[in-house]
Design an enzyme around this catalytic site. Structure first.
Site, PDB file in Angstrom:
ATOM      1  N   CYS A 110       0.840  -1.210   0.000  1.00 16.76           N
ATOM      2  CA  CYS A 110       0.000   0.000   0.000  1.00 16.76           C
ATOM      3  C   CYS A 110       0.872   1.257   0.000  1.00 16.76           C
ATOM      4  O   CYS A 110       1.417   1.611  -1.031  1.00 16.76           O
ATOM      5  CB  CYS A 110      -0.988  -0.034   1.170  1.00 16.76           C
ATOM      6  SG  CYS A 110      -2.380   1.122   0.962  1.00 16.76           S
TER       7      CYS A 110
ATOM      8  N   HIS B 250      -3.626  -5.276   0.520  1.00 17.54           N
ATOM      9  CA  HIS B 250      -3.091  -5.673   1.818  1.00 17.54           C
ATOM     10  C   HIS B 250      -3.159  -7.183   2.033  1.00 17.54           C
ATOM     11  O   HIS B 250      -4.157  -7.699   2.540  1.00 17.54           O
ATOM     12  CB  HIS B 250      -3.880  -4.982   2.932  1.00 17.54           C
ATOM     13  CG  HIS B 250      -3.570  -3.535   3.087  1.00 17.54           C
ATOM     14  ND1 HIS B 250      -2.492  -3.069   3.826  1.00 17.54           N
ATOM     15  CD2 HIS B 250      -4.203  -2.437   2.600  1.00 17.54           C
ATOM     16  CE1 HIS B 250      -2.476  -1.742   3.782  1.00 17.54           C
ATOM     17  NE2 HIS B 250      -3.494  -1.337   3.043  1.00 17.54           N
TER      18      HIS B 250
ATOM     19  N   GLU C 230      -1.624  -8.715   4.286  1.00 15.45           N
ATOM     20  CA  GLU C 230      -1.473  -8.930   5.736  1.00 15.45           C
ATOM     21  C   GLU C 230      -2.747  -8.636   6.527  1.00 15.45           C
ATOM     22  O   GLU C 230      -2.837  -8.953   7.720  1.00 15.45           O
ATOM     23  CB  GLU C 230      -0.312  -8.077   6.272  1.00 15.45           C
ATOM     24  CG  GLU C 230      -0.635  -6.631   6.587  1.00 15.45           C
ATOM     25  CD  GLU C 230      -0.811  -5.703   5.392  1.00 15.45           C
ATOM     26  OE1 GLU C 230      -0.754  -4.483   5.597  1.00 15.45           O
ATOM     27  OE2 GLU C 230      -1.015  -6.194   4.258  1.00 15.45           O
TER      28      GLU C 230
END
Length: 248
Positions: free
Chosen positions: A99, A189, A191
């Protein structure tokens, strides 16, 4: 060089919920990628900690986290980070940008980033991948379309010289790019978890940064589908820890 030592460059703090539940953006990135026998070290570059500069060659790879900060800003730490990323690129150190990390990588290496004309993109969306290029560069097989979790209002508008665009979507033409096999930028993302995105949506609503209609669509998108997190995790690990393949 240690093949088992990695650095997380922390560029932002998560909300109170994210900090308490997952330990923040830095810990989430570490948890995504860490395996037994590895050493992971966090450097809060947002607070001016660039002490890893004298140890660059001891690291096998670097991960730049997401952040609420602007990658196109001229804050001292952002400009310093750009300088360091150029050094890492010259050394061909493996760097994964997520990001904000994706955006600041593009800026540092000669591309462009900034506010998007489409406004906030948040929730769960589909990204279309160039599977042939992904396979050639990283030796990983991915489906042509993946579900990803997103939260951004900035995006890369121009990739750096020599970069390949590996993924795109309807509103974000550069969702994923690479340079050689040592730089990988992801606008999304890998994660994150669903509850993290829902928390961000709630916080944006309460601070009047997101309108009700956009928020409701984002919430619905998260509830209706699941992200391809395992596949994305596999890509990130293959990139960061895999052998040098070849340039395309």
């Amino acid at each position: 060089m240690s093949s088992r030592r990695f650095a997380v460059l922390k560029t932002g703090n998560g909300s109170e919920f994210v900090q308490k539940t997952y330990g923040g953006f830095d810990k989430m990135s570490e948890n995504l990628l860490e395996e037994d026998g590895e050493e992971w070290v966090v450097y809060s570059v947002m607070d001016g900690d660039f002490s890893f500069e004298n140890e660059i060659d001891t690291f096998a790879g670097f991960v730049i986290t997401g952040s609420p900060a602007d990658a196109h800003a001229d804050d001292d730490w952002v400009l310093k980070l750009c300088e360091v990323l150029r050094v890492l690129n010259q050394k061909k150190k493996k760097v994964l940008g997520i990001c904000f990390g994706h955006q600041v990588l593009a800026r540092a290496l000669g591309g462009k980033t900034g506010r998007s004309d489409v406004g906030w993109e948040i929730g769960l969306k589909q990204v279309h991948l160039d599977t042939e290029l992904v396979s050639k560069v990283f030796n990983v097989q991915l489906p042509p379309t993946v579900n990803v979790l997103v939260s951004h209002r900035d995006q890369v508008s121009c990739v750096p010289p020599g970069a390949l665009i590996l993924g795109s979507s309807k509103k974000t033409k550069i969702e994923m790019f690479s340079i050689g096999d040592h730089v990988l930028g992801l606008q999304y993302h890998p994660e994150f978890f669903k509850d993290v995105v829902l928390d961000i949506i709630h916080n944006l609503l309460t601070t009047n940064m997101l309108d009700d209609g956009t928020a409701n669509k984002a919430i619905q998108s998260v509830k209706e589908n699941d992200p391809h997190q395992e596949q994305l995790k596999g890509l990130c690990k293959a990139f960061l820890k895999g052998p040098t393949i070849k340039e395309v």
